[in-house]
Design an enzyme around this catalytic site. Sequence first.
Site, PDB file in Angstrom:
ATOM      1  N   ARG A  33       0.823  -1.220   0.000  1.00 34.65           N
ATOM      2  CA  ARG A  33       0.000   0.000   0.000  1.00 34.65           C
ATOM      3  C   ARG A  33       0.857   1.271   0.000  1.00 34.65           C
ATOM      4  O   ARG A  33       0.451   2.297  -0.551  1.00 34.65           O
ATOM      5  CB  ARG A  33      -0.935  -0.013   1.213  1.00 34.65           C
ATOM      6  CG  ARG A  33      -2.030   1.073   1.196  1.00 34.65           C
ATOM      7  CD  ARG A  33      -3.003   0.872   2.347  1.00 34.65           C
ATOM      8  NE  ARG A  33      -4.147   1.763   2.291  1.00 34.65           N
ATOM      9  CZ  ARG A  33      -4.375   2.750   3.159  1.00 34.65           C
ATOM     10  NH1 ARG A  33      -3.521   2.982   4.155  1.00 34.65           N
ATOM     11  NH2 ARG A  33      -5.451   3.511   3.050  1.00 34.65           N
ATOM     12  N   ILE A  59      -7.658   7.216  -0.899  1.00 31.05           N
ATOM     13  CA  ILE A  59      -7.476   5.767  -0.926  1.00 31.05           C
ATOM     14  C   ILE A  59      -8.292   5.225   0.244  1.00 31.05           C
ATOM     15  O   ILE A  59      -8.196   5.727   1.366  1.00 31.05           O
ATOM     16  CB  ILE A  59      -5.977   5.382  -0.811  1.00 31.05           C
ATOM     17  CG1 ILE A  59      -5.809   3.851  -0.760  1.00 31.05           C
ATOM     18  CG2 ILE A  59      -5.304   6.038   0.387  1.00 31.05           C
ATOM     19  CD1 ILE A  59      -4.345   3.401  -0.783  1.00 31.05           C
ATOM     20  N   SER A  60      -9.130   4.249  -0.015  1.00 29.18           N
ATOM     21  CA  SER A  60     -10.003   3.709   1.030  1.00 29.18           C
ATOM     22  C   SER A  60      -9.191   3.081   2.159  1.00 29.18           C
ATOM     23  O   SER A  60      -8.073   2.605   1.951  1.00 29.18           O
ATOM     24  CB  SER A  60     -10.943   2.649   0.448  1.00 29.18           C
ATOM     25  OG  SER A  60     -11.859   3.218  -0.449  1.00 29.18           O
ATOM     26  N   ALA A  61      -9.766   3.074   3.349  1.00 31.74           N
ATOM     27  CA  ALA A  61      -9.137   2.393   4.481  1.00 31.74           C
ATOM     28  C   ALA A  61      -9.011   0.905   4.158  1.00 31.74           C
ATOM     29  O   ALA A  61      -9.906   0.321   3.536  1.00 31.74           O
ATOM     30  CB  ALA A  61      -9.965   2.589   5.741  1.00 31.74           C
TER      31      ALA A  61
END
Length: 219
Positions: A33, A59-61
Amino acid sequence: MDYDEKRERLAERLRQELNLSRKVYEAIRKVPRHLFVPESYKNEAYVDTPLPIGYGQTISAPHMVAIMCELLDLREGDKVLEVGTGCGYHAAVTAEIVGKSGKVISIEYIPELAERARAILKALGYDNVEVIVGDGSKGYEKEAPYDKIYVTAAAPDIPKPLIEQLKPRGRMVIPVGDSVQWLIIVEKDESGNVRKKNWGSVRFVPLRGEYGFKSVRYD
Protein backbone atom coordinates in the site's frame (compact mmCIF):
# COMPACT_ATOMS: atom_id res chain seq x y z
CA MET A 1 9.56 -1.04 11.85
CA ASP A 2 9.83 -1.46 8.05
CA TYR A 3 6.94 -1.44 5.57
CA ASP A 4 6.82 -5.23 5.26
CA GLU A 5 6.45 -5.67 9.00
CA LYS A 6 3.80 -2.94 9.20
CA ARG A 7 1.87 -4.60 6.37
CA GLU A 8 2.06 -8.00 8.07
CA ARG A 9 0.71 -6.52 11.30
CA LEU A 10 -2.13 -4.72 9.52
CA ALA A 11 -3.15 -7.85 7.61
CA GLU A 12 -3.10 -9.96 10.77
CA ARG A 13 -5.17 -7.41 12.70
CA LEU A 14 -7.76 -7.23 9.92
CA ARG A 15 -7.82 -11.02 9.69
CA GLN A 16 -8.71 -11.26 13.36
CA GLU A 17 -11.12 -8.31 13.52
CA LEU A 18 -13.01 -9.12 10.31
CA ASN A 19 -12.58 -12.89 10.22
CA LEU A 20 -11.06 -12.58 6.76
CA SER A 21 -10.94 -15.45 4.31
CA ARG A 22 -7.47 -16.74 3.45
CA LYS A 23 -7.57 -15.23 -0.06
CA VAL A 24 -8.43 -11.70 1.12
CA TYR A 25 -5.95 -11.89 3.99
CA GLU A 26 -3.14 -12.98 1.65
CA ALA A 27 -3.94 -10.18 -0.82
CA ILE A 28 -3.90 -7.48 1.88
CA ARG A 29 -0.69 -9.02 3.20
CA LYS A 30 0.99 -8.93 -0.20
CA VAL A 31 0.01 -5.62 -1.85
CA PRO A 32 2.44 -2.79 -0.90
CA ARG A 33 0.00 0.00 0.00
CA HIS A 34 2.88 2.42 0.68
CA LEU A 35 3.73 2.44 -3.03
CA PHE A 36 0.23 3.68 -3.91
CA VAL A 37 0.02 6.64 -1.53
CA PRO A 38 1.65 10.08 -1.97
CA GLU A 39 5.19 10.39 -0.59
CA SER A 40 4.04 12.60 2.29
CA TYR A 41 1.72 9.84 3.56
CA LYS A 42 3.98 6.80 3.23
CA ASN A 43 4.53 6.53 6.97
CA GLU A 44 0.76 6.25 7.43
CA ALA A 45 0.26 3.71 4.65
CA TYR A 46 -0.40 0.84 7.06
CA VAL A 47 -2.65 2.74 9.42
CA ASP A 48 -6.22 1.55 8.89
CA THR A 49 -7.57 4.85 7.61
CA PRO A 50 -8.39 6.58 4.31
CA LEU A 51 -5.68 8.90 2.98
CA PRO A 52 -5.85 11.77 0.46
CA ILE A 53 -4.38 11.05 -2.97
CA GLY A 54 -5.11 14.40 -4.64
CA TYR A 55 -7.93 15.82 -6.76
CA GLY A 56 -10.34 15.56 -3.83
CA GLN A 57 -10.02 11.76 -3.82
CA THR A 58 -8.90 9.26 -1.19
CA ILE A 59 -7.48 5.77 -0.93
CA SER A 60 -10.00 3.71 1.03
CA ALA A 61 -9.14 2.39 4.48
CA PRO A 62 -7.73 -1.15 4.27
CA HIS A 63 -10.62 -2.56 6.31
CA MET A 64 -13.13 -1.23 3.74
CA VAL A 65 -11.14 -2.69 0.84
CA ALA A 66 -11.11 -6.05 2.65
CA ILE A 67 -14.83 -5.90 3.47
CA MET A 68 -15.79 -5.10 -0.14
CA CYS A 69 -13.62 -7.95 -1.42
CA GLU A 70 -15.31 -10.34 1.01
CA LEU A 71 -18.81 -9.14 0.12
CA LEU A 72 -18.09 -9.65 -3.58
CA ASP A 73 -16.98 -13.23 -2.98
CA LEU A 74 -14.19 -12.78 -5.53
CA ARG A 75 -13.00 -15.98 -7.16
CA GLU A 76 -10.05 -16.99 -9.27
CA GLY A 77 -10.81 -16.29 -12.93
CA ASP A 78 -13.46 -13.62 -12.28
CA LYS A 79 -13.75 -10.69 -14.66
CA VAL A 80 -14.25 -7.64 -12.44
CA LEU A 81 -15.25 -4.05 -13.16
CA GLU A 82 -13.94 -1.44 -10.74
CA VAL A 83 -15.55 2.00 -10.92
CA GLY A 84 -13.09 4.53 -9.52
CA THR A 85 -9.45 3.47 -9.83
CA GLY A 86 -8.11 6.18 -7.55
CA CYS A 87 -4.51 5.26 -6.78
CA GLY A 88 -4.90 1.64 -7.94
CA TYR A 89 -4.53 -0.09 -4.55
CA HIS A 90 -7.99 -1.66 -4.45
CA ALA A 91 -7.53 -2.92 -8.02
CA ALA A 92 -4.24 -4.55 -7.01
CA VAL A 93 -5.86 -6.34 -4.06
CA THR A 94 -8.66 -7.55 -6.34
CA ALA A 95 -6.15 -8.66 -8.98
CA GLU A 96 -4.29 -10.75 -6.40
CA ILE A 97 -7.51 -12.61 -5.57
CA VAL A 98 -8.80 -13.23 -9.12
CA GLY A 99 -5.32 -14.27 -10.26
CA LYS A 100 -3.71 -14.33 -13.68
CA SER A 101 -6.73 -16.14 -15.12
CA GLY A 102 -8.96 -13.27 -13.99
CA LYS A 103 -9.12 -9.67 -15.14
CA VAL A 104 -9.81 -6.29 -13.55
CA ILE A 105 -11.14 -3.47 -15.73
CA SER A 106 -10.81 -0.24 -13.77
CA ILE A 107 -12.40 3.04 -14.88
CA GLU A 108 -11.15 6.41 -13.58
CA TYR A 109 -12.75 9.79 -14.27
CA ILE A 110 -9.62 11.85 -13.52
CA PRO A 111 -6.88 11.31 -16.16
CA GLU A 112 -3.99 12.22 -13.86
CA LEU A 113 -5.02 9.62 -11.29
CA ALA A 114 -5.51 7.00 -13.99
CA GLU A 115 -2.04 7.65 -15.40
CA ARG A 116 -0.41 7.41 -11.98
CA ALA A 117 -2.29 4.22 -11.06
CA ARG A 118 -1.50 2.63 -14.41
CA ALA A 119 2.23 3.27 -13.94
CA ILE A 120 2.30 1.83 -10.40
CA LEU A 121 0.29 -1.26 -11.35
CA LYS A 122 2.52 -1.89 -14.35
CA ALA A 123 5.69 -1.51 -12.28
CA LEU A 124 4.36 -4.07 -9.79
CA GLY A 125 3.53 -6.55 -12.55
CA TYR A 126 -0.27 -6.44 -12.42
CA ASP A 127 -0.78 -7.35 -16.07
CA ASN A 128 -4.34 -8.50 -15.33
CA VAL A 129 -5.45 -4.92 -14.54
CA GLU A 130 -6.48 -2.51 -17.30
CA VAL A 131 -6.98 1.14 -16.31
CA ILE A 132 -9.23 3.20 -18.57
CA VAL A 133 -10.08 6.91 -18.43
CA GLY A 134 -13.82 7.44 -18.67
CA ASP A 135 -17.17 7.80 -16.96
CA GLY A 136 -17.32 4.76 -14.73
CA SER A 137 -20.91 5.50 -13.73
CA LYS A 138 -21.82 4.18 -17.20
CA GLY A 139 -19.69 1.08 -16.73
CA TYR A 140 -17.62 -0.22 -19.63
CA GLU A 141 -19.78 -1.94 -22.22
CA LYS A 142 -16.84 -3.10 -24.34
CA GLU A 143 -15.75 -5.72 -21.77
CA ALA A 144 -19.21 -6.55 -20.36
CA PRO A 145 -20.65 -8.66 -18.86
CA TYR A 146 -18.78 -8.88 -15.55
CA ASP A 147 -18.80 -11.52 -12.84
CA LYS A 148 -18.35 -8.84 -10.20
CA ILE A 149 -18.62 -5.05 -10.08
CA TYR A 150 -17.65 -2.69 -7.29
CA VAL A 151 -17.80 1.08 -6.99
CA THR A 152 -15.38 3.09 -4.83
CA ALA A 153 -17.46 6.30 -4.70
CA ALA A 154 -21.02 6.92 -3.54
CA ALA A 155 -23.74 7.21 -6.20
CA PRO A 156 -27.16 8.92 -5.86
CA ASP A 157 -28.67 5.56 -6.87
CA ILE A 158 -27.46 2.33 -8.44
CA PRO A 159 -26.55 3.20 -12.06
CA LYS A 160 -28.71 1.26 -14.51
CA PRO A 161 -25.80 0.47 -16.89
CA LEU A 162 -23.93 -1.27 -14.07
CA ILE A 163 -26.88 -3.54 -13.38
CA GLU A 164 -27.18 -4.29 -17.10
CA GLN A 165 -23.45 -5.12 -17.37
CA LEU A 166 -23.55 -7.56 -14.45
CA LYS A 167 -23.65 -11.23 -15.43
CA PRO A 168 -26.52 -13.44 -14.32
CA ARG A 169 -25.45 -14.87 -10.94
CA GLY A 170 -23.11 -11.87 -10.64
CA ARG A 171 -22.68 -9.57 -7.68
CA MET A 172 -22.08 -5.84 -7.24
CA VAL A 173 -21.11 -3.79 -4.18
CA ILE A 174 -21.80 -0.05 -4.28
CA PRO A 175 -22.12 2.80 -1.76
CA VAL A 176 -25.32 4.80 -2.29
CA GLY A 177 -26.35 8.12 -0.79
CA ASP A 178 -25.23 11.69 -0.14
CA SER A 179 -24.97 12.90 3.47
CA VAL A 180 -26.05 9.43 4.62
CA GLN A 181 -24.55 6.52 2.68
CA TRP A 182 -25.24 2.79 2.68
CA LEU A 183 -23.20 -0.03 1.20
CA ILE A 184 -25.54 -1.99 -1.06
CA ILE A 185 -24.99 -5.56 -2.25
CA VAL A 186 -26.69 -6.25 -5.58
CA GLU A 187 -27.22 -9.81 -6.82
CA LYS A 188 -28.61 -10.81 -10.20
CA ASP A 189 -30.16 -14.25 -10.62
CA GLU A 190 -30.12 -16.44 -13.74
CA SER A 191 -33.33 -14.82 -15.00
CA GLY A 192 -31.91 -11.32 -14.63
CA ASN A 193 -33.93 -10.46 -11.53
CA VAL A 194 -32.11 -8.19 -9.09
CA ARG A 195 -32.02 -8.43 -5.32
CA LYS A 196 -30.53 -5.72 -3.09
CA LYS A 197 -29.25 -5.97 0.45
CA ASN A 198 -28.09 -3.15 2.73
CA TRP A 199 -24.80 -4.04 4.44
CA GLY A 200 -24.60 -0.91 6.59
CA SER A 201 -23.47 2.69 6.88
CA VAL A 202 -20.29 3.86 5.10
CA ARG A 203 -18.56 7.05 4.01
CA PHE A 204 -17.14 7.52 0.49
CA VAL A 205 -16.31 10.43 -1.80
CA PRO A 206 -19.12 11.22 -4.30
CA LEU A 207 -19.26 9.47 -7.67
CA ARG A 208 -18.92 11.73 -10.66
CA GLY A 209 -20.40 11.16 -14.10
CA GLU A 210 -23.71 10.82 -15.90
CA TYR A 211 -25.16 8.60 -13.15
CA GLY A 212 -23.20 10.29 -10.36
CA PHE A 213 -23.54 13.57 -8.51
CA LYS A 214 -23.53 16.56 -10.86
CA SER A 215 -22.04 19.23 -8.58
CA VAL A 216 -18.72 17.65 -7.61
CA ARG A 217 -15.67 19.89 -7.46
CA TYR A 218 -12.09 18.65 -7.52
CA ASP A 219 -9.40 20.90 -6.06
